[in-house]
Design a protein around this motif. Structure first.
Motif, PDB file in Angstrom:
ATOM      1  N   GLU B  99     -47.954  90.924 145.370  1.00 40.80           N
ATOM      2  CA  GLU B  99     -48.173  91.809 146.503  1.00 40.80           C
ATOM      3  C   GLU B  99     -48.632  91.040 147.731  1.00 40.80           C
ATOM      4  O   GLU B  99     -49.194  89.953 147.634  1.00 40.80           O
ATOM      5  CB  GLU B  99     -49.225  92.873 146.145  1.00 40.80           C
ATOM      6  CG  GLU B  99     -50.576  92.318 145.780  1.00 40.80           C
ATOM      7  CD  GLU B  99     -50.719  91.964 144.305  1.00 40.80           C
ATOM      8  OE1 GLU B  99     -49.675  91.842 143.612  1.00 40.80           O
ATOM      9  OE2 GLU B  99     -51.856  91.806 143.842  1.00 40.80           O
ATOM     10  N   GLN B 100     -48.411  91.655 148.889  1.00 41.28           N
ATOM     11  CA  GLN B 100     -48.884  91.089 150.144  1.00 41.28           C
ATOM     12  C   GLN B 100     -50.297  91.591 150.432  1.00 41.28           C
ATOM     13  O   GLN B 100     -50.617  92.748 150.185  1.00 41.28           O
ATOM     14  CB  GLN B 100     -47.964  91.507 151.293  1.00 41.28           C
ATOM     15  CG  GLN B 100     -46.583  90.890 151.190  1.00 41.28           C
ATOM     16  CD  GLN B 100     -45.688  91.237 152.357  1.00 41.28           C
ATOM     17  OE1 GLN B 100     -46.141  91.595 153.440  1.00 41.28           O
ATOM     18  NE2 GLN B 100     -44.381  91.119 152.150  1.00 41.28           N
ATOM     19  N   TYR B 101     -51.106  90.705 150.986  1.00 41.30           N
ATOM     20  CA  TYR B 101     -52.457  91.057 151.416  1.00 41.30           C
ATOM     21  C   TYR B 101     -52.510  90.945 152.929  1.00 41.30           C
ATOM     22  O   TYR B 101     -52.004  89.973 153.493  1.00 41.30           O
ATOM     23  CB  TYR B 101     -53.495  90.142 150.771  1.00 41.30           C
ATOM     24  CG  TYR B 101     -53.652  90.387 149.302  1.00 41.30           C
ATOM     25  CD1 TYR B 101     -52.968  89.594 148.380  1.00 41.30           C
ATOM     26  CD2 TYR B 101     -54.442  91.423 148.826  1.00 41.30           C
ATOM     27  CE1 TYR B 101     -53.096  89.828 147.016  1.00 41.30           C
ATOM     28  CE2 TYR B 101     -54.568  91.661 147.469  1.00 41.30           C
ATOM     29  CZ  TYR B 101     -53.884  90.865 146.582  1.00 41.30           C
ATOM     30  OH  TYR B 101     -53.994  91.099 145.232  1.00 41.30           O
ATOM     31  N   PHE B 102     -53.160  91.931 153.533  1.00 46.72           N
ATOM     32  CA  PHE B 102     -53.133  92.039 154.980  1.00 46.72           C
ATOM     33  C   PHE B 102     -54.432  91.572 155.618  1.00 46.72           C
ATOM     34  O   PHE B 102     -55.526  91.755 155.070  1.00 46.72           O
ATOM     35  CB  PHE B 102     -52.868  93.493 155.394  1.00 46.72           C
ATOM     36  CG  PHE B 102     -51.445  93.905 155.174  1.00 46.72           C
ATOM     37  CD1 PHE B 102     -50.999  94.278 153.922  1.00 46.72           C
ATOM     38  CD2 PHE B 102     -50.537  93.895 156.224  1.00 46.72           C
ATOM     39  CE1 PHE B 102     -49.675  94.636 153.716  1.00 46.72           C
ATOM     40  CE2 PHE B 102     -49.214  94.259 156.033  1.00 46.72           C
ATOM     41  CZ  PHE B 102     -48.786  94.628 154.777  1.00 46.72           C
TER      42      PHE B 102
END
Lengths: 113, 111
Positions: B99-102
């Protein structure tokens, strides 16, 4: 054109209610579907779904993916005011030439005391 | 929180001026992304990077350029800012298949 559609766009419930948020998609080269929660800041990761029919759970939140019908749902049981946020659905595509995540416009959930 | 910072967090600038936003990570993740978020549009990818000096365009890249000279830094430049670039800009990081972390976001206003 690839797209991700979330419904409803907004929802108001009372504490203790159960809610279901919907995400449908039309995407080539699907890899995974992700759910994020966004309060007044950055989106925070909730779930990543890659296989149909396998429920992911975290406390009162759960989610499932249907790759045949091209949709996912996010359930929140016994809602609390702290669940108030925008819930974002995103689909990840295979292949860097196409970029990576396509986001829906989000569902704004408001939980009233 | 994942180790992502963005600077500045808020900026007001005039039309026609160049603007550079910085994203810095301490996670040593290979992939970095720049998104903009606007009402009615959601999050849209501007550019992304899959390694040092390796970048590619996203969905809304016109008017933006990026550079990545080090693993930890990803810069977004508006060559000549326009009012349509008023937005909230988010940086994200990830490793492949994860997943991408913002980051916390940068609110940019172009007057």
């Amino acid at each position: 054109e690839d797209k991700v559609v979330q419904s409803p766009l907004s929802l108001v419930v009372h504490e203790g209610d159960t809610v279901t948020l919907n995400c449908s998609y039309e995407v080539t080269n699907f890899r995974s579907l992700l759910w994020y929660k966004q309060e007044k800041k950055a989106p925070t990761f909730l779930f990543m779904l890659t296989s149909s029919g396998i429920e992911k759970k975290s406390g009162r939140l759960s989610s499932i993916l249907d790759k045949k019908e091209l949709f996912s749902i996010l359930n929140i049981t016994a809602t609390q005011t702290g669940d108030s946020a925008i819930y974002l659905c995103a689909v990840e595509r295979v292949g860097w030439g196409q970029g990576n995540l396509i986001f829906g416009k989000g569902t704004k959930l408001s939980v009233k005391p | 929180d994942a180790g992502i910072t963005q600077s500045p967090r808020h900026k007001v600038t005039e039309t026609g001026t160049p603007v550079t936003l910085r994203c810095h990570q301490t996670e040593n993740h290979r992939y970095m992304y720049w998104y903009r978020q606007d009402p009615g549009h959601g999050l849209r990818l501007i550019h992304y990077s899959y390694g040092v000096k390796d970048t590619d365009k996203g969905e809304v890249s016109d008017g933006y350029s990026v550079s990545r000279s080090k693993t930890e830094d990803f810069l977004l430049t508006l060559e000549s800012a326009t009012s349509s670039q008023t937005s909230v800009y988010f940086c994200a990081i990830s490793e492949l298949k994860y997943e991408q972390y913002f980051g916390p976001g940068t609110r940019l206003t172009v007057t």
